[in-house]
Design an enzyme around this catalytic site. Structure first.
Site, mmCIF file in Angstrom:
data_model
loop_
_atom_site.group_PDB
_atom_site.id
_atom_site.type_symbol
_atom_site.label_atom_id
_atom_site.label_comp_id
_atom_site.label_asym_id
_atom_site.label_seq_id
_atom_site.Cartn_x
_atom_site.Cartn_y
_atom_site.Cartn_z
ATOM 1 N N HIS A 193 7.107 8.027 -13.421
ATOM 2 C CA HIS A 193 6.376 7.703 -12.203
ATOM 3 C C HIS A 193 7.346 7.732 -11.012
ATOM 4 O O HIS A 193 8.195 6.846 -10.876
ATOM 5 C CB HIS A 193 5.814 6.289 -12.400
ATOM 6 N N SER A 195 1.380 7.135 -5.783
ATOM 7 C CA SER A 195 0.940 5.913 -6.450
ATOM 8 C C SER A 195 -0.147 5.184 -5.661
ATOM 9 O O SER A 195 -1.128 5.816 -5.297
ATOM 10 C CB SER A 195 2.165 5.032 -6.698
HETATM 11 C C1 GTR Z 1 1.209 -0.251 -10.275
HETATM 12 C C2 GTR Z 1 -0.279 -0.137 -10.233
HETATM 13 C C3 GTR Z 1 -0.654 1.290 -10.083
HETATM 14 C C4 GTR Z 1 0.146 1.994 -9.002
HETATM 15 C C5 GTR Z 1 1.570 1.471 -8.858
HETATM 16 C C6 GTR Z 1 2.276 1.753 -7.534
HETATM 17 O O1 GTR Z 1 1.692 -1.472 -10.604
HETATM 18 O O2 GTR Z 1 -0.792 -0.689 -11.418
HETATM 19 O O3 GTR Z 1 -2.038 1.414 -9.873
HETATM 20 O O4 GTR Z 1 -0.505 1.968 -7.803
HETATM 21 O O5 GTR Z 1 1.642 0.121 -8.995
HETATM 22 O O6 GTR Z 1 1.671 1.832 -6.473
HETATM 23 O O7 GTR Z 1 3.499 1.844 -7.575
#
Ligand code: GTR
Length: 421
Positions: free
Chosen positions: A402, A261
């Site tokens: 995710h 991420s």
């Molecule tokens: C989210 C963000 C993403 C990603 C994520 C993370 O909120 O919009 O770009 O980086 O966080 O790092 O968990």
């Protein structure tokens, strides 16, 4: 007066909550967009071999990303001292050695410390190593009671027992699911991790972390072309590499930088800026990571710059709602890693990160790998779920959300073994 404040906070929170839902998730609504040819210079000259790439193509791209996306590091600062503060020969069911190393930086009256937690396979003399940041402290990646709890700032998270921005015993082991430590050790690799907020707390505040070490007199925040937090975290990874070069248990020619991420955006930038990293893994990195910015799907440049104003350099704000003006896209970030191996991975339910945009970046970066006789991604057709393509440029899309799963680690291990033979 009070009612206005409440109203304001209410409207702001609603806006934030809806940010993820009003994004475009409809493939037919992705506007037509250009993908800059990775083998063309800004002046439109064709790059036809690796020599031209290294002389002209790569440097100008690196400069663009440095000054307009992630920001430049304003100076140099070496490790002042390091100390192995804890170690044991009996970790991970007796299969590994554990080391915790405090790395200290000093300049004028400023001091910064971060702690590297390492597990190294006992049966390997000099181990190849994965290094990656964690989101909530080294003690969250394992149940191991000997792992030191960081006293750095942390984002509150009631379910992890993090209150008043302090990490606690309650969060020990809460992220074991993301770190397949035993599989890594069994495969003959070591693992090193660092709590990312020890290098720079993940808040829109430039008075803490590593940034102030480089301020000129009276400077309070980085200049427009200077580093945001992603570049600061990247800097920390390079300093950890400085340490690995001195650790006789580590094969410094086989250090793979890994991240998920926002930290997968960071691993890409680390691979692009520091050639000592032998390979790069970027898991579900999305916007500002592997995903193409010009393909408007899921998170956009505007959203990311608004929600996380400190991640990129100020110059990058020029491209909010203005991606068309970007002379580059994220496949060119990946191309900076060539010819070293790079793995981009997506999850099918992680639409906010735009899996297709992540895949296409890997595909459009591949011509640079070809200049070196290396195989990239050959077709612009996405593979089926759980059908990894593992060339020097690798990609998979797995089922689920995710996250980092055992499935992801199994693929990374198989690929890394093959690539770093
Ligand atoms: C989210 C963000 C993403 C990603 C994520 C993370 O909120 O919009 O770009 O980086 O966080 O790092 O968990």
């Amino acid at each position: 007066m009070k009612i206005f404040t409440i109203l304001f906070v209410f409207i702001f929170s609603i806006q934030f909550a809806f940010a993820q839902f009003d994004a475009n998730y409809d493939e037919s609504k992705v506007p037509k967009f250009d993908v800059p040819d990775v083998l063309k210079t800004f002046k439109g000259k064709k790059v036809s071999n690796s020599k031209q790439w290294e002389k002209k193509g790569r440097p100008e791209l690196l400069q663009f990303f440095t000054q307009n996306v992630y920001g430049e590091v304003p100076g140099e600062l070496k490790i002042s001292s390091f100390e192995v503060v804890e170690e044991s020969n009996n970790a991970v069911n007796g299969k590994a050695k554990r080391k915790q190393i405090d790395i200290t930086f000093q300049k004028d009256d400023l001091t910064l410390d971060f702690t590297i937690l390492m597990y190294l396979p006992k049966n390997v003399d000099k181990a190849p190593l994965f290094v990656g940041y964690n989101f909530f402290g080294n003690h969250t990646i394992t149940e191991d009671v000997n792992v030191i709890i960081s006293d750095s700032w942390a984002r509150d998270n009631a379910s992890f027992g993090i209150i008043n921005n302090q990490l606690t015993e309650q969060s020990r082991g809460v992220r074991t699911n993301r770190w397949a430590i035993e599989k890594i050790i069994d495969a003959g690799f070591g693992l090193a991790t660092i709590y990312y907020c020890e290098v720079d707390p993940d808040t829109d505040d430039f008075s803490n972390g590593i940034h102030p070490f480089f301020y000129e007199e009276n400077q309070q925040q980085p200049a427009s072309q200077e580093w945001g937090s992603i570049a600061a975290w990247t800097w920390g990874l390079s300093r950890s590499m400085d340490y690995f070069e001195q650790d006789s248990n580590v094969d410094e020619s086989k250090v793979i930088v890994f991240g998920h991420s926002r930290l997968g955006k960071t691993s890409l930038w680390a691979g692009a800026t520091d050639k000592r990293f032998a390979a790069v893994i970027s898991n579900n990195s999305g916007c500002g990571g592997a995903a193409l910015s010009k393909r408007r799907f899921g998170e956009t440049v505007w959203r990311i710059n608004n929600n996380f104003p400190h991640w990129f350099c100020k110059n990058f704000k020029m491209y909010s709602k203005n991606e068309g003006a970007l002379p580059v896209d994220q496949h060119q970030l990946i191309s900076l890693i060539a010819p070293r191996p790079v793995y981009v991975a997506s999850a099918v339910e992680d639409r906010w990160s735009d899996p297709r945009g992540e895949f296409l970046s890997a595909f459009y970066a591949s011509p640079v790998y070809k200049l070196y006789g290396k195989d990239g991604i050959q077709s612009n057709e996405m593979p089926e779920l759980d059908q990894p393509i593992q060339n020097t440029v690798a990609y998979h899309i797995r089922e689920g959300k995710h996250d980092v799963t055992d499935y992801d680690w199994e693929q990374y291990l198989k690929w890394a073994k093959e690539q770093l033979k």
